[in-house]
Design a protein around this motif. Structure first.
Motif, PDB file in Angstrom:
ATOM      1  N   GLY A 136       0.823  -1.204   0.000  1.00 14.76           N
ATOM      2  CA  GLY A 136       0.000   0.000   0.000  1.00 14.76           C
ATOM      3  C   GLY A 136       0.856   1.252   0.000  1.00 14.76           C
ATOM      4  N   ALA A 137       1.934   1.217   0.781  1.00 16.08           N
ATOM      5  CA  ALA A 137       2.848   2.368   0.807  1.00 16.08           C
ATOM      6  C   ALA A 137       3.577   2.518  -0.523  1.00 16.08           C
ATOM      7  CB  ALA A 137       3.851   2.210   1.942  1.00 16.08           C
ATOM      8  N   SER A 166       2.505   1.553  -3.438  1.00 14.22           N
ATOM      9  CA  SER A 166       1.593   1.895  -4.529  1.00 14.22           C
ATOM     10  C   SER A 166       1.193   3.369  -4.512  1.00 14.22           C
ATOM     11  CB  SER A 166       0.346   1.019  -4.475  1.00 14.22           C
ATOM     12  OG  SER A 166      -0.453   1.367  -3.368  1.00 14.22           O
ATOM     13  N   LYS A 167       1.556   4.089  -3.489  1.00 13.73           N
ATOM     14  CA  LYS A 167       1.243   5.524  -3.452  1.00 13.73           C
ATOM     15  C   LYS A 167       2.039   6.291  -4.495  1.00 13.73           C
ATOM     16  CE  LYS A 167      -1.343   5.446   0.257  1.00 13.73           C
ATOM     17  NZ  LYS A 167      -2.482   4.609   0.042  1.00 13.73           N
ATOM     18  N   PHE A 168       3.261   5.870  -4.755  1.00 12.53           N
ATOM     19  CA  PHE A 168       4.117   6.599  -5.693  1.00 12.53           C
ATOM     20  C   PHE A 168       3.579   6.561  -7.121  1.00 12.53           C
ATOM     21  CE2 PHE A 168       6.971   5.430  -2.170  1.00 12.53           C
ATOM     22  CZ  PHE A 168       7.263   6.715  -1.739  1.00 12.53           C
ATOM     23  N   TYR A 175       0.507   6.084  -7.931  1.00 15.28           N
ATOM     24  CA  TYR A 175      -0.771   6.796  -7.875  1.00 15.28           C
ATOM     25  C   TYR A 175      -0.554   8.305  -7.937  1.00 15.28           C
ATOM     26  CZ  TYR A 175      -5.209   8.485  -6.029  1.00 15.28           C
ATOM     27  OH  TYR A 175      -6.381   9.159  -5.846  1.00 15.28           O
ATOM     28  N   LEU A 176       0.399   8.808  -7.163  1.00 14.89           N
ATOM     29  CA  LEU A 176       0.691  10.243  -7.208  1.00 14.89           C
ATOM     30  C   LEU A 176       1.271  10.654  -8.556  1.00 14.89           C
ATOM     31  CD1 LEU A 176       2.076  10.735  -3.605  1.00 14.89           C
ATOM     32  CD2 LEU A 176      -0.140  11.429  -4.494  1.00 14.89           C
ATOM     33  N   TRP A 177       2.068   9.776  -9.166  1.00 19.49           N
ATOM     34  CA  TRP A 177       2.576  10.059 -10.503  1.00 19.49           C
ATOM     35  C   TRP A 177       1.417  10.166 -11.494  1.00 19.49           C
ATOM     36  CZ3 TRP A 177       2.183   6.746 -14.759  1.00 19.49           C
ATOM     37  CH2 TRP A 177       2.816   7.214 -15.909  1.00 19.49           C
ATOM     38  N   PHE A 227      -4.823   2.958 -10.665  1.00 19.13           N
ATOM     39  CA  PHE A 227      -4.011   2.921  -9.446  1.00 19.13           C
ATOM     40  C   PHE A 227      -4.861   3.096  -8.186  1.00 19.13           C
ATOM     41  CE2 PHE A 227      -0.413   4.051 -12.335  1.00 19.13           C
ATOM     42  CZ  PHE A 227       0.294   2.876 -12.123  1.00 19.13           C
ATOM     43  N   ALA A 228      -5.912   3.883  -8.263  1.00 16.69           N
ATOM     44  CA  ALA A 228      -6.806   4.022  -7.109  1.00 16.69           C
ATOM     45  C   ALA A 228      -7.525   2.711  -6.837  1.00 16.69           C
ATOM     46  CB  ALA A 228      -7.806   5.145  -7.354  1.00 16.69           C
ATOM     47  N   ASN A 234      -4.996   0.210  -5.319  1.00 10.25           N
ATOM     48  CA  ASN A 234      -4.641   0.571  -3.954  1.00 10.25           C
ATOM     49  C   ASN A 234      -5.793   0.315  -2.995  1.00 10.25           C
ATOM     50  OD1 ASN A 234      -3.199   1.516  -1.817  1.00 10.25           O
ATOM     51  ND2 ASN A 234      -3.468   3.651  -2.299  1.00 10.25           N
ATOM     52  N   PHE A 271      -5.538  -1.937   0.595  1.00 13.55           N
ATOM     53  CA  PHE A 271      -6.284  -1.476   1.756  1.00 13.55           C
ATOM     54  C   PHE A 271      -7.118  -2.611   2.341  1.00 13.55           C
ATOM     55  CE2 PHE A 271     -10.034   0.574   3.694  1.00 13.55           C
ATOM     56  CZ  PHE A 271      -9.371   1.263   4.696  1.00 13.55           C
TER      57      PHE A 271
END
Length: 83
Positions: A8-9, A11-13, A15-17, A30-31, A34, A39
């Protein structure tokens, strides 16, 4: 629980990209990954994981009090209590 937290941590990168590229399809993919996969790994296990940290006679009370105390502190923090 650990797998969900680590992936999860990580996959944030992406997603933010995807948000920075403004590509709606990538953001949705990506949402979905995640929220549905990583989650759910954490959310499905935490209730039994934290309940097992307390001895059987006080298991329900220990989990309930600690959960509500954490929610109270988080609520005070988000309401601007000034900590």
């Amino acid at each position: 629980m650990l797998i969900g937290a680590v992936f999860g941590a990580l996959s944030k990168f992406p997603y933010l990209w995807a948000i920075s590229t403004a590509n709606v399809m990538l953001i949705a993919i990506f949402a979905f990954v995640n929220m549905s996969l990583f989650f759910s790994c954490h959310n499905g296990v935490w209730k039994s994981f934290f309940a097992e940290k307390f001895p059987a006679p006080v298991r329900f009370t220990g989990k309930a009090v600690s959960n509500q105390l954490g929610n109270l502190l988080a609520g005070l923090r988000t309401r601007g209590a000034g900590w």
